[in-house]
Design a protein around this motif. Structure first.
Motif, PDB file in Angstrom:
ATOM      1  N   LYS A 265      66.015  10.703 -68.827  1.00 37.98           N
ATOM      2  CA  LYS A 265      66.343  12.128 -68.678  1.00 37.98           C
ATOM      3  C   LYS A 265      65.865  12.642 -67.331  1.00 37.98           C
ATOM      4  N   LYS A 266      66.575  13.649 -66.809  1.00 33.27           N
ATOM      5  CA  LYS A 266      66.104  14.373 -65.631  1.00 33.27           C
ATOM      6  C   LYS A 266      65.253  15.525 -66.128  1.00 33.27           C
ATOM      7  N   VAL A 267      64.056  15.641 -65.636  1.00 28.23           N
ATOM      8  CA  VAL A 267      63.177  16.708 -66.109  1.00 28.23           C
ATOM      9  C   VAL A 267      63.127  17.796 -65.045  1.00 28.23           C
ATOM     10  N   MET A 268      63.566  18.981 -65.422  1.00 27.27           N
ATOM     11  CA  MET A 268      63.705  20.075 -64.457  1.00 27.27           C
ATOM     12  C   MET A 268      62.331  20.551 -63.955  1.00 27.27           C
ATOM     13  N   GLY A 269      62.324  20.974 -62.695  1.00 27.69           N
ATOM     14  CA  GLY A 269      61.053  21.411 -62.109  1.00 27.69           C
ATOM     15  C   GLY A 269      60.377  20.304 -61.314  1.00 27.69           C
ATOM     16  N   PHE A 270      60.999  19.124 -61.307  1.00 27.50           N
ATOM     17  CA  PHE A 270      60.466  17.990 -60.529  1.00 27.50           C
ATOM     18  C   PHE A 270      61.537  17.498 -59.557  1.00 27.50           C
ATOM     19  N   GLY A 271      61.079  17.041 -58.399  1.00 26.60           N
ATOM     20  CA  GLY A 271      61.989  16.459 -57.412  1.00 26.60           C
ATOM     21  C   GLY A 271      62.571  17.520 -56.494  1.00 26.60           C
ATOM     22  N   HIS A 272      63.023  17.072 -55.347  1.00 30.76           N
ATOM     23  CA  HIS A 272      63.609  17.989 -54.365  1.00 30.76           C
ATOM     24  C   HIS A 272      64.464  17.196 -53.400  1.00 30.76           C
ATOM     25  N   ARG A 273      65.595  17.770 -52.984  1.00 25.10           N
ATOM     26  CA  ARG A 273      66.481  17.089 -52.063  1.00 25.10           C
ATOM     27  C   ARG A 273      65.797  16.834 -50.707  1.00 25.10           C
ATOM     28  N   VAL A 274      64.975  17.765 -50.261  1.00 24.80           N
ATOM     29  CA  VAL A 274      64.367  17.620 -48.928  1.00 24.80           C
ATOM     30  C   VAL A 274      62.940  17.074 -49.017  1.00 24.80           C
ATOM     31  N   TYR A 275      62.103  17.701 -49.824  1.00 29.96           N
ATOM     32  CA  TYR A 275      60.717  17.234 -49.936  1.00 29.96           C
ATOM     33  C   TYR A 275      60.666  15.995 -50.819  1.00 29.96           C
ATOM     34  N   LYS A 276      60.154  14.905 -50.318  1.00 29.87           N
ATOM     35  CA  LYS A 276      60.030  13.732 -51.174  1.00 29.87           C
ATOM     36  C   LYS A 276      58.565  13.427 -51.469  1.00 29.87           C
ATOM     37  N   HIS A 277      57.636  14.139 -50.803  1.00 33.02           N
ATOM     38  CA  HIS A 277      56.208  13.901 -51.078  1.00 33.02           C
ATOM     39  C   HIS A 277      55.533  15.174 -51.566  1.00 33.02           C
ATOM     40  N   GLY A 278      56.272  16.087 -52.128  1.00 32.39           N
ATOM     41  CA  GLY A 278      55.669  17.326 -52.632  1.00 32.39           C
ATOM     42  C   GLY A 278      56.277  18.528 -51.935  1.00 32.39           C
ATOM     43  N   ASP A 279      56.382  19.616 -52.674  1.00 30.23           N
ATOM     44  CA  ASP A 279      56.995  20.861 -52.199  1.00 30.23           C
ATOM     45  C   ASP A 279      55.904  21.727 -51.585  1.00 30.23           C
ATOM     46  N   SER A 280      56.119  22.147 -50.328  1.00 31.81           N
ATOM     47  CA  SER A 280      55.084  22.885 -49.594  1.00 31.81           C
ATOM     48  C   SER A 280      54.639  24.161 -50.293  1.00 31.81           C
ATOM     49  N   ARG A 281      55.494  24.699 -51.163  1.00 31.04           N
ATOM     50  CA  ARG A 281      55.192  25.995 -51.781  1.00 31.04           C
ATOM     51  C   ARG A 281      54.371  25.856 -53.056  1.00 31.04           C
ATOM     52  N   VAL A 282      54.317  24.621 -53.596  1.00 26.60           N
ATOM     53  CA  VAL A 282      53.684  24.447 -54.909  1.00 26.60           C
ATOM     54  C   VAL A 282      52.188  24.789 -54.925  1.00 26.60           C
ATOM     55  N   PRO A 283      51.369  24.321 -53.950  1.00 24.32           N
ATOM     56  CA  PRO A 283      49.924  24.636 -54.060  1.00 24.32           C
ATOM     57  C   PRO A 283      49.654  26.143 -54.135  1.00 24.32           C
ATOM     58  N   THR A 284      50.394  26.941 -53.358  1.00 19.39           N
ATOM     59  CA  THR A 284      50.170  28.393 -53.378  1.00 19.39           C
ATOM     60  C   THR A 284      50.599  28.988 -54.722  1.00 19.39           C
ATOM     61  N   MET A 285      51.751  28.523 -55.225  1.00 21.53           N
ATOM     62  CA  MET A 285      52.216  29.065 -56.513  1.00 21.53           C
ATOM     63  C   MET A 285      51.338  28.578 -57.660  1.00 21.53           C
ATOM     64  N   LYS A 286      50.846  27.327 -57.543  1.00 20.15           N
ATOM     65  CA  LYS A 286      49.976  26.792 -58.606  1.00 20.15           C
ATOM     66  C   LYS A 286      48.665  27.590 -58.659  1.00 20.15           C
ATOM     67  N   ALA A 287      48.162  27.985 -57.475  1.00 17.26           N
ATOM     68  CA  ALA A 287      46.932  28.788 -57.447  1.00 17.26           C
ATOM     69  C   ALA A 287      47.172  30.128 -58.152  1.00 17.26           C
ATOM     70  N   ALA A 288      48.368  30.698 -57.952  1.00 14.84           N
ATOM     71  CA  ALA A 288      48.701  31.960 -58.632  1.00 14.84           C
ATOM     72  C   ALA A 288      48.805  31.727 -60.138  1.00 14.84           C
TER      73      ALA A 288
END
Ligand code: COA
Length: 380
Positions: A265-288
């Motif tokens: 299955k494809k699990v939504m919320g994971f993976g990105h067409r451009v970022y292959k080593h992590g999404d630059s926005r995630v640490p800031t949103m995760k802190a929130a």
């Protein structure tokens, strides 16, 4: 070129189609710049109004420019009665993204500058849409709950007023800040599917509201903006049990993910067409999100979050994207799951319209080629 030498780039993957000065996504360094500023820094130091201004104008506003922009934004917040009438005519079974798409179209048809696509008219339309949209999103959630419109307040900033119109109650600063951070992070992301849609529509010299309406359609899909809702559906499928400990929830989430991946299955919320080593926005949103989990006292949600993330990392090394922490954040704030992508719309109106202005300023009709793979010529 003939069919043997034509290289087909499905999904335009890796194809560079134009220049942009609005944002820079750097997958190697996991970084995202809006007009040269790191998005994390903007989220920490600026209001969403300042970031919107930056995206359109290329520079942060001076105090005077900000005051003028804020006053205009506050004056344009009320729900247009004609838009309300059209929204009320839509069934509550319609997805809120269908409501957004319709509202954008109605706002366009009713705009006094509807047929004017000059740079000045487009900027005015962008700012009007920015001011008007939170009322649409907030009212649509309320009408589904059988509640009345909440009038905007001009003593509140954009994000706090958005929450006010959605829930009709005051929010503590931590919640307003987390919401504001999400708005800033969602605002712009270069040539993603919806922005490219907006640029394609603009390239035919169509109007700004048509381009935004098309972009909303593109954002609705679960491979794009719809993923923030899909994350919550995953949490619901695993089962949200507030009485559970963090570790118990994490163990169930891990088992769920292992099973989902075993079934390919494809699990939504994971993976990105451009970022292959992590999404630059995630640490800031995760802190929130962490702050919201602490504020609402819901450690079991962090357990679900961690369990899925760890199991995905162990099995496929695929990292979460921005929608992964954003979904549970909006859930904790009390938004209904189908409202998540419309919130994304309210934010991304800034990026889309900045791109519409940029495309208009240096236009070339976007019209790629295709390689024919059907029947050879034949007779009827
Ligand atoms: N869950 C499980 N596997 C995933 C995955 C996910 N979310 N994302 C990617 N993969 C796997 C694919 O199955 C594929 O595996 P394979 O090579 O064994 O077939 C591989 O990783 C490459 O994926 P692909 O879909 O080809 O990459 P892409 O660059 O085209 O896709 C997305 C990018 C965003 C479309 C994709 O990661 C996805 O569908 N993610 C879920 C939707 C989502 O969260 N969208 C929001 C984006 S901000």
């Amino acid at each position: 070129m003939n069919s043997e030498t034509t290289e087909i780039r499905k999904g335009l993957a890796g194809v560079v189609v134009d220049y942009t000065a609005i944002s820079k996504v750097n997958a190697e360094t996991n970084s995202l710049l809006y007009r040269g500023y790191p998005v994390q820094e903007l989220a920490a130091k600026c209001s969403f109004e300042e970031v919107a201004y930056l995206l359109w104008h290329g520079e942060l506003p001076t105090a005077e420019e900000l005051e003028k922009f804020r006053a205009a934004e506050r004056a344009g917040r009320a729900l247009d009665p004609h838009v309300k009438e059209v929204v009320d005519a839509l069934p509550t079974s319609a997805h809120p993204m269908d409501v957004c798409r319709t509202a954008a179209s109605v706002l366009g048809a009713r705009h006094p500058l509807a047929e004017d696509s000059s740079p000045e008219a487009n900027l005015a339309k962008a700012k009007d849409l920015f001011a008007a949209f939170p009322a649409v999103v907030a009212y649509d959630q309320r009408r589904r709950r059988g509640q009345e419109v909440v009038e905007p307040r001009d003593d509140l900033g954009y994000s706090e007023n958005f929450l006010w119109m959605a829930f009709g109650e005051d929010h503590v600063p931590e919640v307003v800040e987390a919401f504001e951070v999400s708005m800033i992070l969602y605002a712009e992301h270069s040539f993603n599917a919806s922005t490219f849609t907006a640029r394609v529509i603009t390239s035919s010299l169509s109007d700004l509201h048509s381009a935004v309406t098309g972009a909303i359609g593109a954002l609705k899909g679960p491979l794009h903006g719809g993923a923030n809702e899909a994350v919550m559906h995953t949490f619901d499928e695993i089962g949200i049990r507030p009485e559970e400990s963090l570790d118990q929830a994490a163990a169930r989430a891990k088992a769920w993910m292992q099973d989902a991946l075993a079934q390919k299955k494809k699990v939504m919320g994971f993976g990105h067409r451009v970022y292959k080593h992590g999404d630059s926005r995630v640490p800031t949103m995760k802190a929130a999100l962490d702050k919201m989990i602490a504020h609402y006292g819901r450690p079991e949600l962090l357990g679900l979050y961690n369990g899925l993330e760890q199991a995905m990392d162990e099995a496929k090394a695929i990292k979460p994207n921005l929608d992964y922490p954003a979904g549970p954040t909006y859930h904790l704030m009390g938004f209904d799951t189908p409202t998540f992508t419309p919130i994304f719309v309210a934010s991304r109106i800034t990026g889309w319209t900045a791109h519409i202005l940029e495309q208009t300023a240096s236009n070339s009709l976007i019209r790629p080629l295709s390689e024919y793979s059907g029947h050879q010529q034949r007779s009827a």
